[in-house]
Enzyme design. Structure first.
Site, PDB file in Angstrom:
ATOM      1  N   GLN A 360       0.976  -1.278  -0.122  1.00  0.00           N
ATOM      2  CA  GLN A 360      -0.006   0.207   0.039  1.00  0.00           C
ATOM      3  C   GLN A 360       0.859   1.449   0.111  1.00  0.00           C
ATOM      4  OE1 GLN A 360      -0.213  -2.702   2.002  1.00  0.00           O
ATOM      5  NE2 GLN A 360      -2.353  -3.100   2.629  1.00  0.00           N
ATOM      6  N   GLN A 382       0.438  -0.431  -6.112  1.00  0.00           N
ATOM      7  CA  GLN A 382      -0.633  -0.665  -5.181  1.00  0.00           C
ATOM      8  C   GLN A 382      -1.393   0.542  -4.478  1.00  0.00           C
ATOM      9  OE1 GLN A 382      -0.407  -3.974  -2.591  1.00  0.00           O
ATOM     10  NE2 GLN A 382      -2.176  -3.721  -1.469  1.00  0.00           N
ATOM     11  N   ASP A 383      -2.798   0.818  -4.658  1.00  0.00           N
ATOM     12  CA  ASP A 383      -3.434   1.845  -3.903  1.00  0.00           C
ATOM     13  C   ASP A 383      -3.030   3.125  -4.461  1.00  0.00           C
ATOM     14  OD1 ASP A 383      -4.754  -0.017  -2.505  1.00  0.00           O
ATOM     15  OD2 ASP A 383      -4.032   0.359  -0.666  1.00  0.00           O
ATOM     16  N   ASP A 404      -5.785  -3.138  -6.852  1.00  0.00           N
ATOM     17  CA  ASP A 404      -6.604  -1.940  -6.139  1.00  0.00           C
ATOM     18  C   ASP A 404      -6.155  -0.446  -6.334  1.00  0.00           C
ATOM     19  OD1 ASP A 404      -7.687  -4.382  -5.044  1.00  0.00           O
ATOM     20  OD2 ASP A 404      -6.797  -4.109  -3.212  1.00  0.00           O
ATOM     21  N   ARG A 472     -12.451  -5.657  -7.326  1.00  0.00           N
ATOM     22  CA  ARG A 472     -12.788  -6.866  -6.500  1.00  0.00           C
ATOM     23  C   ARG A 472     -13.704  -6.021  -5.172  1.00  0.00           C
ATOM     24  NH1 ARG A 472      -7.656  -8.798  -2.832  1.00  0.00           N
ATOM     25  NH2 ARG A 472      -6.491  -6.802  -2.875  1.00  0.00           N
TER      26      ARG A 472
END
Length: 567
Positions: A360, A382-383, A404, A472
């Protein structure tokens, strides 16, 4: 013979049991009917309002005192009472953060997550106070946009509570459990407040106080209305001039100029923000000249109506490399955070260079209500882009990442933008979105409209080996809409992947409309209840006008956008 007698006895018992059950149900209904007849009109109103909530017991407890003590017939009093009760419950969680911080005195990482939690719960209380003030306005029933404001702010309250709990989970699951217990009632009351809002609006309409809702067939819906300057012809305001201006400071007179080489008033963005005036009229305009600004920026909640622009998303860049790998919470890993409402940004880049190994690592975090980004770039893995809460709009932007990389719980539309999927770590799968809608009453969701989703060059050769999904479900009622967009062949035919086991598979919503490209073929999508192709009328609900109340504030930004569908 014995067996027959036994069967007959069982049959008799069953018949008698069913008969008694039917009598009990009838008696209960009769009792309820009698009770309703004996209730005062105000208590009947409470019973009616609470019947539509997810937590009727808590609702009855919240509203009964108001009904018994009030001399007013105004239905809005019940919504105000629900909001006040929610403030009281969240304040308990806010007070708990002081205790948790003392307990974590020897752990700076846990203290960081507790401090985040405190800030988030204070933001929740601020949103509730704003909602309370709006509900108290005697003209609320004549303005549908005010209802949209309150729905957004109450939804943000849920987002802030969830963000608080998620941050504690990252550093100490036991602390999350403590806070979860303290916020349990607050979460229920917030959900109830959203339901009560709908009930109260319905009651006002029955009283003949019709809301002024824009007709769905008006000319602006479904058309771009772009003028020769590339901006919608119907946009007005000084912000239009700011956004339409070309050539940086040569056309726009900024309040502050930032330049690393010393040619401006400030060498850092932080210094320019520190000069934000105590009394502001209009916008505070900051021009950030070309350069890579390695600083962690927070546009705080008291810094409202800032317009920040640069020389281009590849020339003016705010960068950082904080990540979860280094013991930093997801929220605090952001290179740039926009919190103060009305934040407007043009021609800037935001990046987090922690790499896929950092896990993250946020480039841009936004909870600014009515914020908009034009011609900007967000790069990470990520993120990357944390669309945390409230109404947000992105146009002509580039967003890159792996896992994500567009996530949060807000009302967000990303329009006419390029979404680039990067190469993740070995054995990782790519997911473009992870929506955090936690309650079915929230009006939030993520909308990707007229965008392109493509692989970066480093991923292109292996795009079929490394699975890439559109999203997701991060939270129970995740809602993502992808419409009129081009989906590359890197998108898995299934479209979406689970978060964990069967979590949220029966409650999440993944809606598609009018998409094109090899990744847009839907006949092999996962068979979850909420995964489906929608029609034009349903897609219209997720356009800028109804979903963001866009015509009431996007026109003030002066940026290009369309309120309806493209085609």
């Amino acid at each position: 013979m014995v067996g027959k007698v036994v069967v007959s006895g069982v049959s008799f018992i069953l018949v008698v049991g069913v008969a008694l059950a039917v009598v009990a149900v009838v008696n209960k209904r009769n009792d309820m009917a009698t009770e309703m007849q004996t209730l005062s009109p105000k208590m009947k109103a409470v019973a009616s309002i609470c019947s539509g909530t997810n937590y009727p017991k808590e609702c009855q407890s919240t509203l009964s005192t108001t009904a018994q003590n009030s001399t007013s017939d105004d239905p809005k009093q019940y919504l105000k009472a629900a909001i006040v009760a929610t403030i009281e419950e969240i304040t308990k969680g806010l007070n708990l953060t002081d205790t948790l911080r003392v307990e974590a005195v020897d752990n700076s990482t846990i203290q960081m997550s507790v401090d985040d939690c405190k800030d988030l719960l204070q933001s929740a209380i601020d949103s509730l106070h704003a909602s309370q003030s709006t509900v108290g306005d005697p003209d609320m029933h004549t303005d549908a946009d005010r209802v949209g404001d309150v729905k957004t702010w109450l939804s943000a309250v849920i987002s802030f509570q969830q963000s608080c709990l998620d941050g504690l989970e990252e550093t100490d699951p036991d602390l999350r459990q403590k806070m979860q217990g303290e916020l349990d009632t607050a979460g229920k009351l917030t959900s109830n407040a959203l339901a009560i809002l709908d009930e109260v609006v319905g009651m006002l309409e029955k009283l003949g106080l019709q809301l002024k809702v824009q007709p769905s067939g008006r000319r602006l819906l479904g058309t771009t209305e772009v003028g020769s300057d590339g901006f919608p012809t119907w946009l007005m305001g000084e912000d239009r001039k700011l956004l339409a201006a070309r050539g940086g400071a040569g056309r726009v007179k900024p309040n502050a100029v930032v330049a690393k080489d010393g040619s401006g008033q400030f060498k850092t963005i932080a210094a320019a923000l520190a000069a934000y005036p105590k009394v502001l009229r209009g916008r505070y305009v900051i021009y950030v000249k070309a350069g890579v600004y390695n600083e962690y920026i927070i546009v705080t909640k008291n810094m409202e109506n800032i317009f920040m622009y640069g020389d281009g998303p590849r020339l003016t860049i705010v960068t950082g490399r904080k990540s979860n790998r280094d013991g930093v919470t997801t929220q605090d890993s952001a290179s740039f955070s926009a919190i103060g409402k009305g934040f407007l940004c043009k021609s800037m880049g935001f990046s987090n260079t922690a790499g896929p190994e950092g896990h993250q690592a946020v480039a841009l975090r936004v909870q600014s209500d009515r914020s908009a980004f034009f011609n900007c770039r967000m790069d990470g893995h990520q993120d990357t882009l944390y669309v945390q809460a409230n109404r947000q709009f992105y146009r002509n932007c580039v967003i890159s990442g792996t896992v994500d990389f567009i996530f949060g719980d807000s009302n967000t539309i990303i329009q006419n933008s390029l979404i680039i999927v990067r190469r993740p770590m070995d054995n990782q799968k790519n997911t473009v979105t992870a929506n955090g809608r936690a309650d079915n009453r929230e009006n939030t969701g993520l909308v990707i409209h007229n965008c392109r989703i493509v692989p970066e060059q480093k991923l292109f050769a292996d795009r079929f080996k490394i699975p890439t999904f559109l999203g997701r479900p991060w939270k129970q009622y995740a809602r993502t809409v992808i419409m009129e967009s081009t989906l590359g062949d890197l998108i898995q035919p299934a479209g979406y992947m689970p978060w964990a086991g069967n979590f949220a598979l029966d409650t999440c919503l993944y809606l598609e409309y009018g998409n094109r490209g090899p990744g847009a073929i839907t006949n092999r999508r996962v068979k979850w209840k909420g995964v489906r192709v929608i029609g034009r009328n349903e897609a219209m609900q997720f356009t800028a006008e109804p979903f963001l109340q866009g015509s009431t504030w996007l026109q003030g930004t002066g940026g290009p956008f369309f309120v309806g569908l493209k085609n």
